[in-house]
Design a protein around this motif. Structure first.
Motif, PDB file in Angstrom:
ATOM      1  N   VAL A   1      15.198 -46.296  44.142  1.00  0.00           N
ATOM      2  CA  VAL A   1      13.874 -45.433  44.325  1.00  0.00           C
ATOM      3  C   VAL A   1      12.850 -46.431  43.744  1.00  0.00           C
ATOM      4  CG1 VAL A   1      14.869 -43.288  43.884  1.00  0.00           C
ATOM      5  CG2 VAL A   1      13.904 -44.380  41.732  1.00  0.00           C
ATOM      6  N   ARG A   2      11.774 -46.118  43.856  1.00  0.00           N
ATOM      7  CA  ARG A   2      10.487 -46.923  43.515  1.00  0.00           C
ATOM      8  C   ARG A   2       9.941 -46.855  41.951  1.00  0.00           C
ATOM      9  NH1 ARG A   2       8.062 -51.782  44.978  1.00  0.00           N
ATOM     10  NH2 ARG A   2       6.146 -51.627  45.981  1.00  0.00           N
ATOM     11  N   ASP A   3      10.381 -47.844  41.088  1.00  0.00           N
ATOM     12  CA  ASP A   3       9.860 -47.517  39.641  1.00  0.00           C
ATOM     13  C   ASP A   3       8.476 -48.100  39.514  1.00  0.00           C
ATOM     14  OD1 ASP A   3       9.691 -47.830  36.961  1.00  0.00           O
ATOM     15  OD2 ASP A   3      11.097 -49.527  36.594  1.00  0.00           O
ATOM     16  N   ARG A   4       7.642 -46.936  39.139  1.00  0.00           N
ATOM     17  CA  ARG A   4       6.183 -47.128  39.143  1.00  0.00           C
ATOM     18  C   ARG A   4       5.899 -46.960  37.586  1.00  0.00           C
ATOM     19  NH1 ARG A   4       3.889 -49.574  43.090  1.00  0.00           N
ATOM     20  NH2 ARG A   4       5.861 -50.666  42.340  1.00  0.00           N
ATOM     21  N   SER A   5       6.872 -46.848  36.743  1.00  0.00           N
ATOM     22  CA  SER A   5       6.632 -46.861  35.135  1.00  0.00           C
ATOM     23  C   SER A   5       5.715 -47.750  34.527  1.00  0.00           C
ATOM     24  CB  SER A   5       7.858 -46.815  34.609  1.00  0.00           C
ATOM     25  OG  SER A   5       8.761 -47.891  34.601  1.00  0.00           O
ATOM     26  N   LYS A   6       5.459 -49.082  35.297  1.00  0.00           N
ATOM     27  CA  LYS A   6       4.540 -49.915  34.647  1.00  0.00           C
ATOM     28  C   LYS A   6       3.018 -49.793  35.152  1.00  0.00           C
ATOM     29  CE  LYS A   6       7.892 -51.806  32.222  1.00  0.00           C
ATOM     30  NZ  LYS A   6       8.938 -50.437  32.373  1.00  0.00           N
ATOM     31  N   VAL A   7       2.812 -49.031  36.209  1.00  0.00           N
ATOM     32  CA  VAL A   7       1.725 -48.763  36.733  1.00  0.00           C
ATOM     33  C   VAL A   7       0.709 -47.744  35.938  1.00  0.00           C
ATOM     34  CG1 VAL A   7       0.897 -47.863  39.063  1.00  0.00           C
ATOM     35  CG2 VAL A   7       2.710 -49.155  39.059  1.00  0.00           C
TER      36      VAL A   7
ATOM     37  N   ASP B   1       6.234 -43.914  32.796  1.00  0.00           N
ATOM     38  CA  ASP B   1       7.543 -42.953  33.111  1.00  0.00           C
ATOM     39  C   ASP B   1       7.757 -42.388  34.469  1.00  0.00           C
ATOM     40  OD1 ASP B   1       9.510 -43.600  31.007  1.00  0.00           O
ATOM     41  OD2 ASP B   1       8.402 -42.729  29.496  1.00  0.00           O
ATOM     42  N   CYS B   2       7.087 -43.173  35.498  1.00  0.00           N
ATOM     43  CA  CYS B   2       7.366 -42.342  36.597  1.00  0.00           C
ATOM     44  C   CYS B   2       7.834 -43.171  37.510  1.00  0.00           C
ATOM     45  CB  CYS B   2       5.731 -42.128  37.289  1.00  0.00           C
ATOM     46  SG  CYS B   2       4.785 -40.774  36.410  1.00  0.00           S
ATOM     47  N   LEU B   3       8.970 -42.382  38.509  1.00  0.00           N
ATOM     48  CA  LEU B   3       9.561 -43.023  39.511  1.00  0.00           C
ATOM     49  C   LEU B   3       8.747 -42.312  40.671  1.00  0.00           C
ATOM     50  CD1 LEU B   3      13.323 -42.847  38.452  1.00  0.00           C
ATOM     51  CD2 LEU B   3      11.350 -44.664  37.922  1.00  0.00           C
ATOM     52  N   ARG B   4       8.731 -42.947  41.743  1.00  0.00           N
ATOM     53  CA  ARG B   4       8.437 -42.575  43.073  1.00  0.00           C
ATOM     54  C   ARG B   4       9.462 -42.515  44.132  1.00  0.00           C
ATOM     55  NH1 ARG B   4       5.249 -46.131  47.119  1.00  0.00           N
ATOM     56  NH2 ARG B   4       7.190 -46.562  47.897  1.00  0.00           N
ATOM     57  N   ILE B   5       9.747 -41.165  44.282  1.00  0.00           N
ATOM     58  CA  ILE B   5      11.060 -41.035  45.285  1.00  0.00           C
ATOM     59  C   ILE B   5      10.620 -40.474  46.582  1.00  0.00           C
ATOM     60  CG2 ILE B   5      13.115 -39.767  45.499  1.00  0.00           C
ATOM     61  CD1 ILE B   5      12.798 -39.220  42.258  1.00  0.00           C
ATOM     62  N   THR B   6      11.279 -41.446  47.754  1.00  0.00           N
ATOM     63  CA  THR B   6      10.951 -41.062  48.915  1.00  0.00           C
ATOM     64  C   THR B   6      12.075 -39.991  49.412  1.00  0.00           C
ATOM     65  OG1 THR B   6      10.445 -43.325  49.534  1.00  0.00           O
ATOM     66  CG2 THR B   6      10.899 -41.760  51.378  1.00  0.00           C
TER      67      THR B   6
ATOM     68  N   VAL C   1       7.329 -38.739  40.235  1.00  0.00           N
ATOM     69  CA  VAL C   1       8.213 -37.752  39.244  1.00  0.00           C
ATOM     70  C   VAL C   1       8.072 -38.310  37.884  1.00  0.00           C
ATOM     71  CG1 VAL C   1      10.488 -36.719  38.533  1.00  0.00           C
ATOM     72  CG2 VAL C   1       9.830 -37.304  41.136  1.00  0.00           C
ATOM     73  N   LYS C   2       7.637 -37.783  36.726  1.00  0.00           N
ATOM     74  CA  LYS C   2       7.606 -38.207  35.562  1.00  0.00           C
ATOM     75  C   LYS C   2       8.951 -37.719  34.867  1.00  0.00           C
ATOM     76  CE  LYS C   2       4.593 -38.156  31.330  1.00  0.00           C
ATOM     77  NZ  LYS C   2       4.034 -39.579  31.193  1.00  0.00           N
ATOM     78  N   MET C   3       9.715 -38.825  34.124  1.00  0.00           N
ATOM     79  CA  MET C   3      10.868 -38.418  33.606  1.00  0.00           C
ATOM     80  C   MET C   3      10.954 -38.859  32.076  1.00  0.00           C
ATOM     81  SD  MET C   3      13.514 -39.317  36.542  1.00  0.00           S
ATOM     82  CE  MET C   3      13.513 -38.609  38.031  1.00  0.00           C
ATOM     83  N   LYS C   4      12.016 -38.533  31.503  1.00  0.00           N
ATOM     84  CA  LYS C   4      12.226 -39.228  30.137  1.00  0.00           C
ATOM     85  C   LYS C   4      12.962 -40.515  30.620  1.00  0.00           C
ATOM     86  CE  LYS C   4      12.741 -34.897  27.884  1.00  0.00           C
ATOM     87  NZ  LYS C   4      13.599 -33.566  28.343  1.00  0.00           N
TER      88      LYS C   4
END
Ligand SMILES: *Cc1c(COP(=O)(O)O)cnc(C)c1O
Length: 347
Positions: free
Chosen positions: A313-319, A324-329, A294-297
């Motif tokens: 949740v999993r912070d993927r924003s530095k990947v 600005d993305c979180l990965r949500i199970t 999920v891309k978020m502000k």
């Protein structure tokens, strides 16, 4: 395909450890061959005895369910062990390299690093699909393996079949296709095509749809010669007795797995709808897995607010390509509602 020229040269002369259970595995009443304790001190699980080093019962059940042959199956202490053993079998440290396509599963890079194997990164395209031409143009004499993940972690999408086929047909080394999330993808994977592609290694796992992440059992499906090499170099008793037993119990009840998958997919659809209604959500990427990207502000800030609300949740924003993305199970209905209610507070 000449597997012995692909594998590391020194392994050609290595002989597998022959355990007591290898040398005799028939029916007998007195076992005095393995220096085990004859007393089952812990209770009644016979844990005083070594487990089956080849997990024959479990493999037979898996073969039946998956429509595979026992001799094409390797079981590891999680897929992570299979990945490590593939590198140790086929990649010469300090010389050979593998290709990965970020954003992708983090263990490929970690395991390559631990094994001192070179890493070539060919990012996925903007739509998180494979850049086939770019991958093939980077192949050299020392490129041994290609790591493909479909459905891909962390983006959640499945990769185009034709692209995977192109790579299987044209990449000179092993193509490792990580299908950890394949049970969530109604299109299905490449297992039925194993015989068609001698360089294909499929990874699956008990950790996701099967609900057994705690047991640590990963599966690799490949040509028997590849499986034999993995068996040669694995620790003899890599799947412990309790894990084998529990996995057998769950394999017997595999309709329950299908039910859980159905529930998770229905919950995913609900969660996506609710996420898309939130003003702080910019995009929910299409998913064929049990999570959504999920891309978020201000994703990193939201991540920390969620932690404050005891929701992880999993912070993927530095990947790479996941700004600005979180990965949500996908959780239970109640867990997903808790998440949405928390996000609504920040909007
Ligand atoms: C979760 C996951 C695995 C599973 O690893 P195990 O070691 O079997 O738990 C493998 N590959 C990917 C891409 C994953 O996301």
């Amino acid at each position: 395909m000449n597997y012995s020229s692909l594998m590391r040269k020194h392994l050609l002369t290595v002989k597998a450890y022959s355990s007591a259970r290898d040398e005799f595995d028939g029916d007998a009443s007195v076992f005095l061959d393995a220096n085990e304790n004859p007393f089952d001190i812990g209770g009644n699980d016979h844990l005083n005895r070594y487990p089956d080093p080849h997990q024959k019962l479990l493999k037979r059940k898996i073969a039946a369910i998956k429509g595979a042959k026992v001799e094409n199956i390797f079981l590891g202490n999680g897929s992570d062990e299979a990945i490590d053993l593939l590198f140790r079998a086929f990649c010469e440290p300090g010389k050979d390299e593998i290709i990965i396509m970020p954003p992708t599963y983090g263990m490929y890079e970690v395991s390559a690093g631990i094994n001192n194997i070179g890493l070539v990164k060919i990012p996925l395209k903007a739509d998180y699909q494979l850049d086939v031409d770019q991958v093939l143009s980077c192949v050299t004499d020392t490129t041994k393996m290609l790591m493909i993940c479909s459905p891909n972690n962390p983006s959640g999408n499945r990769l185009h079949r034709q692209d995977i086929e192109q790579l299987l047909l044209n990449f000179p080394g092993l193509v490792v296709l990580d299908e950890a999330y394949i049970d969530f993808d109604e299109e299905g994977g490449f297992l039925s095509r194993l015989e068609q592609y001698p360089n294909l290694v499929i990874l699956q796992t008990f950790s996701k749809a099967w609900g057994l992440a705690g047991l640590r059992i990963g599966m690799a499906f490949a040509h028997t010669e590849i499986i034999d090499i993995l068996n040669l170099i694995k620790p003899p008793y890599n799947i412990n007795a309790l894990s084998q037993k529990k996995a057998l119990d769950v394999v017997e009840k595999h309709e329950k797995v299908s039910e859980a998958v159905e529930t998770i997919l229905a919950e995913r659809a609900q969660l996506v709808l609710k996420l898309e209604q939130l003003s702080l959500v910019e995009k929910v990427f299409p998913s064929h897995a049990n999570f959504v990207l999920v891309k978020m502000k201000h994703a990193a800030k939201i991540y920390h607010s969620l932690v404050g609300d005891k929701i992880i949740v999993r912070d993927r924003s530095k990947v790479i390509k996941c700004d600005d993305c979180l990965r949500i199970t996908i959780g239970t209905a109640a867990e997903n509602t808790t998440l949405i209610n928390a996000l609504r507070k920040y909007a």
